[in-house]
Motif scaffolding. Structure first.
Motif, PDB file in Angstrom:
ATOM      1  N   LEU A 232       0.848  -1.190   0.000  1.00 65.70           N
ATOM      2  CA  LEU A 232       0.000   0.000   0.000  1.00 65.70           C
ATOM      3  C   LEU A 232       0.877   1.231   0.000  1.00 65.70           C
ATOM      4  O   LEU A 232       1.931   1.264   0.642  1.00 65.70           O
ATOM      5  N   ALA A 233       0.452   2.272  -0.746  1.00 65.17           N
ATOM      6  CA  ALA A 233       1.110   3.581  -0.721  1.00 65.17           C
ATOM      7  C   ALA A 233       0.039   4.646  -0.784  1.00 65.17           C
ATOM      8  O   ALA A 233      -1.044   4.421  -1.349  1.00 65.17           O
ATOM      9  N   ALA A 234       0.306   5.805  -0.211  1.00 61.06           N
ATOM     10  CA  ALA A 234      -0.695   6.862  -0.120  1.00 61.06           C
ATOM     11  C   ALA A 234      -0.221   8.123  -0.816  1.00 61.06           C
ATOM     12  O   ALA A 234       0.978   8.380  -0.954  1.00 61.06           O
ATOM     13  N   ALA A 235      -1.196   8.941  -1.266  1.00 57.18           N
ATOM     14  CA  ALA A 235      -0.907  10.215  -1.902  1.00 57.18           C
ATOM     15  C   ALA A 235      -1.940  11.241  -1.478  1.00 57.18           C
ATOM     16  O   ALA A 235      -3.123  10.916  -1.307  1.00 57.18           O
ATOM     17  N   TYR A 236      -1.501  12.469  -1.302  1.00 56.60           N
ATOM     18  CA  TYR A 236      -2.390  13.593  -1.027  1.00 56.60           C
ATOM     19  C   TYR A 236      -2.296  14.535  -2.206  1.00 56.60           C
ATOM     20  O   TYR A 236      -1.240  15.095  -2.498  1.00 56.60           O
ATOM     21  N   ASP A 237      -3.423  14.710  -2.913  1.00 58.10           N
ATOM     22  CA  ASP A 237      -3.395  15.465  -4.159  1.00 58.10           C
ATOM     23  C   ASP A 237      -4.698  16.236  -4.304  1.00 58.10           C
ATOM     24  O   ASP A 237      -5.786  15.673  -4.144  1.00 58.10           O
ATOM     25  N   SER A 286       5.888   1.650  -4.481  1.00 59.82           N
ATOM     26  CA  SER A 286       6.347   2.889  -3.855  1.00 59.82           C
ATOM     27  C   SER A 286       5.873   4.044  -4.713  1.00 59.82           C
ATOM     28  O   SER A 286       6.024   4.019  -5.943  1.00 59.82           O
ATOM     29  N   LEU A 287       5.279   5.041  -4.069  1.00 60.08           N
ATOM     30  CA  LEU A 287       4.724   6.184  -4.793  1.00 60.08           C
ATOM     31  C   LEU A 287       5.589   7.409  -4.551  1.00 60.08           C
ATOM     32  O   LEU A 287       5.905   7.745  -3.418  1.00 60.08           O
ATOM     33  N   VAL A 288       5.962   8.069  -5.642  1.00 59.41           N
ATOM     34  CA  VAL A 288       6.840   9.234  -5.592  1.00 59.41           C
ATOM     35  C   VAL A 288       6.144  10.405  -6.260  1.00 59.41           C
ATOM     36  O   VAL A 288       5.533  10.247  -7.317  1.00 59.41           O
ATOM     37  N   TYR A 297       6.003   2.997  -8.578  1.00 63.80           N
ATOM     38  CA  TYR A 297       6.917   1.924  -8.975  1.00 63.80           C
ATOM     39  C   TYR A 297       6.494   0.624  -8.293  1.00 63.80           C
ATOM     40  O   TYR A 297       6.248   0.590  -7.084  1.00 63.80           O
ATOM     41  N   ILE A 298       6.432  -0.433  -9.092  1.00 62.85           N
ATOM     42  CA  ILE A 298       5.906  -1.718  -8.646  1.00 62.85           C
ATOM     43  C   ILE A 298       6.937  -2.794  -8.930  1.00 62.85           C
ATOM     44  O   ILE A 298       7.530  -2.832 -10.028  1.00 62.85           O
TER      45      ILE A 298
END
Length: 671
Positions: A232-237, A286-288, A297-298
């Protein structure tokens, strides 16, 4: 650091062109002038390029490593890995650069506080308490699944971190795989975890303190998008939170939208698919966020490939707006189990992958490019620089790096190949000549020649201009294009200066010899040519001897011949002859090998008649006489060698001008 899941948006901190041409001068200007430190990276690691990989080996105490995170604490970089097989926590100390080989600290199972068979980790920093917390989850069954928190305090180099094991909070954990914890805008600390064993989503509520035991809320499987989730990865957008999940069960990527707050009651799920079969049995992601663009990236556990999903926004209107890219096997990835977050160390962006098959480590990097004439700068006003090859380049700007007031901005500059241009090549011109320079490009809006040395300034705004330099000169011109490209280049005109100095006009006595050619004639690899060539020792040297019988004008040509050019200069000298007296030497040596000094006689060239030349010895005997000005005494008397000594001569005759001249004197015969 790279702008990551907490929504640390890049700010507009500087002005920059968005499009330039190769070798075009680039000038950036900061909007911030009160910073305590500045860093400009003109050719920073660019996440739109393919990453490079480095296999770092298996000498790190790994034993089926299952989770990894990296962090920067006060300029030192650390990594944290959990071993699923041995239930151990490892700290990797990289020192001041992630390019270093790390030293290892093995904390073991922290007195039994680590969850059994740990599977995932997440690093959080509390800006209020200034403390680091590493959250660890693990367990293969519901009965053994647990959540723990490792507290390092103010610095990650703490040799004896504390641990708190929360157990299976709310009995909601079942083989947890992905973990995320962050502070909401409301000040509440909330986290999310996905369960591989039950394919559900669990919310962790820490209230306002990440150090307390969280309560758990089970959201089950929002809209059925979870299928044996592996990370799991999170993003605030755009003011909203989103979770991205890798599904091992059906080889897909899912997105769960939480809304404007992490404390949601209605998560909504979407299945983004497998991106044309690029995603296959994903093990981690991983989320960048860098330069206002998201890169997910997976790692594929079976193919050992690295896959990227690229998106300008976390929530795109159409599934086709997400772009999938396969990078194959990067840096010896070997059944990868976990990928860390990404960190930017000035111009290099780095992450790490743990490999399950051989318990090894792979470094993934986006390195600084080499196409900027200046790689970086550390003052507020950056110098002018340029790019040497086409491409898209990332300009990265950090103000107050590592301080609470840190601000980050990054912008892309597209560098285009120079448009087709027809122009003079650098050329060579003879001094005094005129040349027309031209620079023609059909795509250009306008052109401007730089006013300078000996240029026709009435035509500096057209594509052809006349120049007439008297020394080597670089003529600059600028072409302006409608798409932002500016070509600022130059034509070098090398001016060849050839000097011909025949020397000053002069008078010489009749029969005398003079050297002609002055000191200002060009010396070196030149061609010299005198004309006429009569009464001259050598017509192809700079300084010949002349002995004209009367007034004579000589012409000197000096020529330089090069590749594609021949430059010439010319000068004259007039040699006037004065017949005022006989030109007779005062000594001679009959045995000398030199014709000019082994005979005695009249050297005049301008005599119309020689009445006589008499030579007497000391006894008054006539030893030689002639009326022929070309006849010389050979030093014999009555067929024998005349004695060495002083002889007396007398001469009488007429110059061609009609003037009668006569002379008496002594001559010494030498043996």
């Amino acid at each position: 650091m790279v702008s990551l899941v907490t929504g640390s948006f890049a700010q507009t901190l500087f002005n920059s062109p968005d499009t330039v041409c190769v070798n075009q001068p680039v000038k950036l200007s900061s909007k911030v002038f009160d910073g305590r430190s500045y860093f400009w990276g003109f050719c920073s690691g660019y996440l739109f390029n393919a990453p490079s990989g480095t296999y770092m080996g298996d000498n790190f105490d790994f034993s089926i490593p299952a989770g990894m995170e990296i962090a920067n604490d006060s300029g030192n970089f650390y990594g944290f890995v959990v071993n699923a097989k041995t239930t151990e926590l490892l700290r990797l100390n990289f020192g001041n650069s992630l390019s270093n080989v790390p030293s290892i600290t093995n904390f073991g199972n922290l007195a039994g506080g680590l969850p059994e068979n740990p599977t995932t980790v997440y690093m959080a920093y509390d800006t209020f308490s200034h403390k680091w917390h590493l959250f660890v989850a693990g367990g293969f069954e519901a009965a053994t699944s647990e959540l723990a928190r490792v507290d390092f305090g103010r610095h990650l180099n703490n040799p004896k971190p504390n641990i708190a094991n929360f157990g299976n909070t709310g009995n909601a954990l079942f083989h947890p795989k992905g973990l995320f914890v962050a502070k909401d805008a409301s000040g509440r600390w909330l986290g999310y975890v996905v369960n591989y064993g039950s394919s559900n989503l669990v919310q962790l509520d820490f209230a306002f303190n990440p150090s307390i035991t969280p309560t758990a809320r089970n959201f089950n499987n929002p809209d059925g998008v979870l299928n044996f989730p592996s990370d799991l990865a999170a993003a605030y957008d755009n003011g909203e939170w989103h979770l991205f999940i890798s599904n091992f069960g059906n080889s897909t990527i899912a997105r769960i939208d939480l809304g404007t707050t992490l404390d949601t009651l209605t998560p909504v799920g979407y299945n983004l698919g497998d991106f044309l079969f690029r995603v296959l049995k994903p093990s981690s992601l991983s989320l960048v966020r860098d330069c206002n663009y998201f890169h997910l990236y997976i790692t594929d556990s079976t193919t050992s490939q690295l896959v990227e999903v690229r998106m300008p926004k976390a929530r795109m209107p159409l599934l086709t707006d997400y772009v999938g890219i396969t990078y194959s096997v990067v840096g010896g990835m070997n059944f990868p189990t976990a990928i860390s977050g990404f960190l930017r160390d000035k111009d290099t962006v780095t992450a790490f992958v743990t490999n399950g098959r051989d318990s090894s480590l792979t470094r993934i990097s986006f390195n600084q490019c080499t196409s900027a004439t200046i790689p970086s700068f550390t003052e507020v006003d950056p110098p002018i620089y340029s790019y040497t090859s086409p491409g898209v380049y990332n300009v990265y700007y950090v103000v107050d790096e590592g301080m609470p007031t840190q601000r980050v901005d990054c912008q892309d500059i597209t560098v285009l190949a120079p448009p087709t241009l027809y122009r003079n090549n650098d050329t060579t011109l003879c001094q005094g000549d005129t040349l027309r320079l031209y620079a023609v490009s059909t795509l250009a809006d306008s052109i401007r020649w730089a006013a300078g040395h000996n240029i026709d300034t009435t035509n500096i705004y057209v594509d052809s201009v006349r120049i007439y330099p008297d020394h080597s000169t670089t003529y600059r011109y600028t072409l302006y294009y409608p798409f932002g490209c500016i070509v600022d280049t130059a034509i070098r005109v090398n001016v060849v200066k050839v000097n011909a100095d025949a020397g000053p006009d002069r008078w010489i006595k009749d029969g005398a010899i003079s050297i002609i050619g002055g000191p200002f004639t060009s010396v070196g690899n030149y061609v010299y040519h005198w004309s006429p060539y009569q009464y001259m020792s050598d017509s192809n040297v700079a300084n010949p001897y002349v002995n004209p019988p009367n007034d004579f004008t000589y012409y000197l040509k000096v020529i330089e011949i090069g590749e594609g050019y021949a430059c010439m200069a010319m000068d004259t000298v007039t040699v006037r002859v004065s017949c005022e007296d006989f030109n007779i030497p005062n000594a001679f040596s009959p045995t000398s090998p030199h014709p000019g000094s082994n005979r005695f006689g009249v050297s005049n060239n301008s005599l119309s008649k020689l009445n006589y030349l008499h030579v007497y010895n000391r006894y008054g005997q006539l030893v030689f006489t002639t009326t022929d000005p070309n006849q010389k005494w050979d030093g014999l008397f009555n067929g024998s060698l005349a004695e060495e000594g002083v002889y007396v001569y007398e001469a009488d005759g007429f110059c061609k001008s009609g003037k009668r001249i006569n002379k008496k004197g002594n001559v010494t015969l030498l043996r």
